[in-house]
Design an enzyme around this catalytic site. Sequence first.
Site, PDB file in Angstrom:
ATOM      1  N   HIS A 110       0.865  -1.176   0.000  1.00  0.00           N
ATOM      2  CA  HIS A 110       0.000   0.000   0.000  1.00  0.00           C
ATOM      3  C   HIS A 110       0.903   1.227   0.000  1.00  0.00           C
ATOM      4  O   HIS A 110       1.795   1.352   0.841  1.00  0.00           O
ATOM      5  CB  HIS A 110      -0.908   0.000   1.232  1.00  0.00           C
ATOM      6  CG  HIS A 110      -1.843  -1.169   1.287  1.00  0.00           C
ATOM      7  ND1 HIS A 110      -2.943  -1.275   0.466  1.00  0.00           N
ATOM      8  CD2 HIS A 110      -1.825  -2.293   2.053  1.00  0.00           C
ATOM      9  CE1 HIS A 110      -3.579  -2.408   0.737  1.00  0.00           C
ATOM     10  NE2 HIS A 110      -2.921  -3.041   1.681  1.00  0.00           N
ATOM     11  N   HIS A 120      -0.491  -6.700  -5.327  1.00  0.00           N
ATOM     12  CA  HIS A 120      -0.467  -7.987  -4.616  1.00  0.00           C
ATOM     13  C   HIS A 120       0.229  -9.010  -5.493  1.00  0.00           C
ATOM     14  O   HIS A 120       0.080  -9.016  -6.714  1.00  0.00           O
ATOM     15  CB  HIS A 120      -1.902  -8.439  -4.320  1.00  0.00           C
ATOM     16  CG  HIS A 120      -2.031  -9.918  -4.067  1.00  0.00           C
ATOM     17  ND1 HIS A 120      -2.549 -10.802  -5.003  1.00  0.00           N
ATOM     18  CD2 HIS A 120      -1.691 -10.677  -2.995  1.00  0.00           C
ATOM     19  CE1 HIS A 120      -2.537 -12.023  -4.505  1.00  0.00           C
ATOM     20  NE2 HIS A 120      -2.010 -11.975  -3.301  1.00  0.00           N
ATOM     21  N   THR A 123       3.325 -16.512  -4.866  1.00  0.00           N
ATOM     22  CA  THR A 123       3.580 -17.796  -5.527  1.00  0.00           C
ATOM     23  C   THR A 123       3.745 -18.828  -4.436  1.00  0.00           C
ATOM     24  O   THR A 123       4.275 -18.535  -3.355  1.00  0.00           O
ATOM     25  CB  THR A 123       4.846 -17.760  -6.417  1.00  0.00           C
ATOM     26  OG1 THR A 123       5.974 -17.356  -5.634  1.00  0.00           O
ATOM     27  CG2 THR A 123       4.678 -16.803  -7.582  1.00  0.00           C
ATOM     28  N   HIS A 154       0.127  -5.777 -17.433  1.00  0.00           N
ATOM     29  CA  HIS A 154      -0.408  -6.958 -18.122  1.00  0.00           C
ATOM     30  C   HIS A 154       0.566  -7.484 -19.168  1.00  0.00           C
ATOM     31  O   HIS A 154       0.701  -8.711 -19.334  1.00  0.00           O
ATOM     32  CB  HIS A 154      -1.762  -6.636 -18.751  1.00  0.00           C
ATOM     33  CG  HIS A 154      -2.900  -6.727 -17.785  1.00  0.00           C
ATOM     34  ND1 HIS A 154      -3.549  -7.911 -17.519  1.00  0.00           N
ATOM     35  CD2 HIS A 154      -3.480  -5.786 -16.996  1.00  0.00           C
ATOM     36  CE1 HIS A 154      -4.505  -7.703 -16.618  1.00  0.00           C
ATOM     37  NE2 HIS A 154      -4.482  -6.425 -16.285  1.00  0.00           N
ATOM     38  N   HIS A 184     -20.534  -8.341  -3.618  1.00  0.00           N
ATOM     39  CA  HIS A 184     -21.472  -7.458  -2.922  1.00  0.00           C
ATOM     40  C   HIS A 184     -21.306  -5.997  -3.334  1.00  0.00           C
ATOM     41  O   HIS A 184     -22.174  -5.177  -3.041  1.00  0.00           O
ATOM     42  CB  HIS A 184     -21.347  -7.613  -1.402  1.00  0.00           C
ATOM     43  CG  HIS A 184     -20.042  -7.149  -0.829  1.00  0.00           C
ATOM     44  ND1 HIS A 184     -18.962  -7.987  -0.692  1.00  0.00           N
ATOM     45  CD2 HIS A 184     -19.642  -5.940  -0.354  1.00  0.00           C
ATOM     46  CE1 HIS A 184     -17.956  -7.312  -0.144  1.00  0.00           C
ATOM     47  NE2 HIS A 184     -18.339  -6.075   0.065  1.00  0.00           N
ATOM     48  N   GLY A 267      -3.944 -22.146  11.691  1.00  0.00           N
ATOM     49  CA  GLY A 267      -3.234 -21.719  12.883  1.00  0.00           C
ATOM     50  C   GLY A 267      -1.972 -20.930  12.641  1.00  0.00           C
ATOM     51  O   GLY A 267      -1.143 -20.803  13.553  1.00  0.00           O
ATOM     52  N   ASN A 269       0.387 -17.576  12.163  1.00  0.00           N
ATOM     53  CA  ASN A 269       0.409 -16.317  12.875  1.00  0.00           C
ATOM     54  C   ASN A 269      -0.595 -15.330  12.264  1.00  0.00           C
ATOM     55  O   ASN A 269      -0.531 -14.999  11.081  1.00  0.00           O
ATOM     56  CB  ASN A 269       1.831 -15.737  12.799  1.00  0.00           C
ATOM     57  CG  ASN A 269       1.973 -14.426  13.530  1.00  0.00           C
ATOM     58  OD1 ASN A 269       1.544 -13.399  13.042  1.00  0.00           O
ATOM     59  ND2 ASN A 269       2.588 -14.466  14.701  1.00  0.00           N
TER      60      ASN A 269
END
Length: 284
Positions: A110, A120, A123, A154, A184, A267, A269
């Site tokens: 960010h 983002h 792999t 792209h 949504h 589970g 972190n």
Amino acid sequence: MDNQRRQAAAWFRELRDRITFAFEALEDRGPGDAPEGRFVVTPTERANDGGGGLMSVMRDGRVFEKVGVNWSEVHGTLSPAAQKSMAARGVPGIADDPRFWASGISLVAHMQNPHAPAVHMNTRMFWTPGAWWFGGGADLNPCIEYADDTAHFHATMRAACDPFDPEYYPRFKTWADEYFFIPHRGRARGVGGIFYDDLNTQDWDADFAFTRSVGEAFLPAFLPLADAHMAQPFTNEDKDQQLIHRGLYAEYNLVYDRGTKFGLETGHNADAVLMSLPPMAKWV
């Protein structure tokens, strides 16, 4: 597949090192007199079973408001919910032997400047006693879109795909468009890229080579865009637009992202799993 797993985990770790080095170098030439951002590296461990990784997060830099570059290598037994999800995807033998191993790199950036796009990339390799596969991709998430940036990103992703199969880029671009859609809100999270999962052509070397190509394409795809926009003037309205767009990003990652769900279910972190969330966001 012990040897293949070692190769994959080592390469994901190497890619993590290269990216963090490049991002700190970008900070060194970033605008302003504030101190250059640096990654804080924290070892992580899984609450259950075995393995862990490295959580590398930079905050409040000249160029990056928050960026995480995480590497992990984990193993253990899939939870009942994860077993059900894997079985629904057609992974064989999960009910009889729910052991797993996974390694990969996950990155979310960010930016300080709203003209510089968020991004983002990940792999990964996943193994169970009955199957193995690769997954990953990269997608661009600008709050203020520049057509030339989208085209460059792209084109770089296509160049990473085409030597392996001319059908990979159109197929994986469509997959990204569908995967990173927010139902949504009725809109995409960003301008897309490529996304793939469950890649197993029965040729491990070829699939690993393709996954390396995708990972190695990331810096050429993204760094020129960050470099071009990091010092661009912006207004309060531009910053407001960025914070609203980050709200969309947070909604997607908390509600739909499969990696977030898997990390929390197994589970790992929680801070490492949720490092993708922006430092600040806004809803209207």
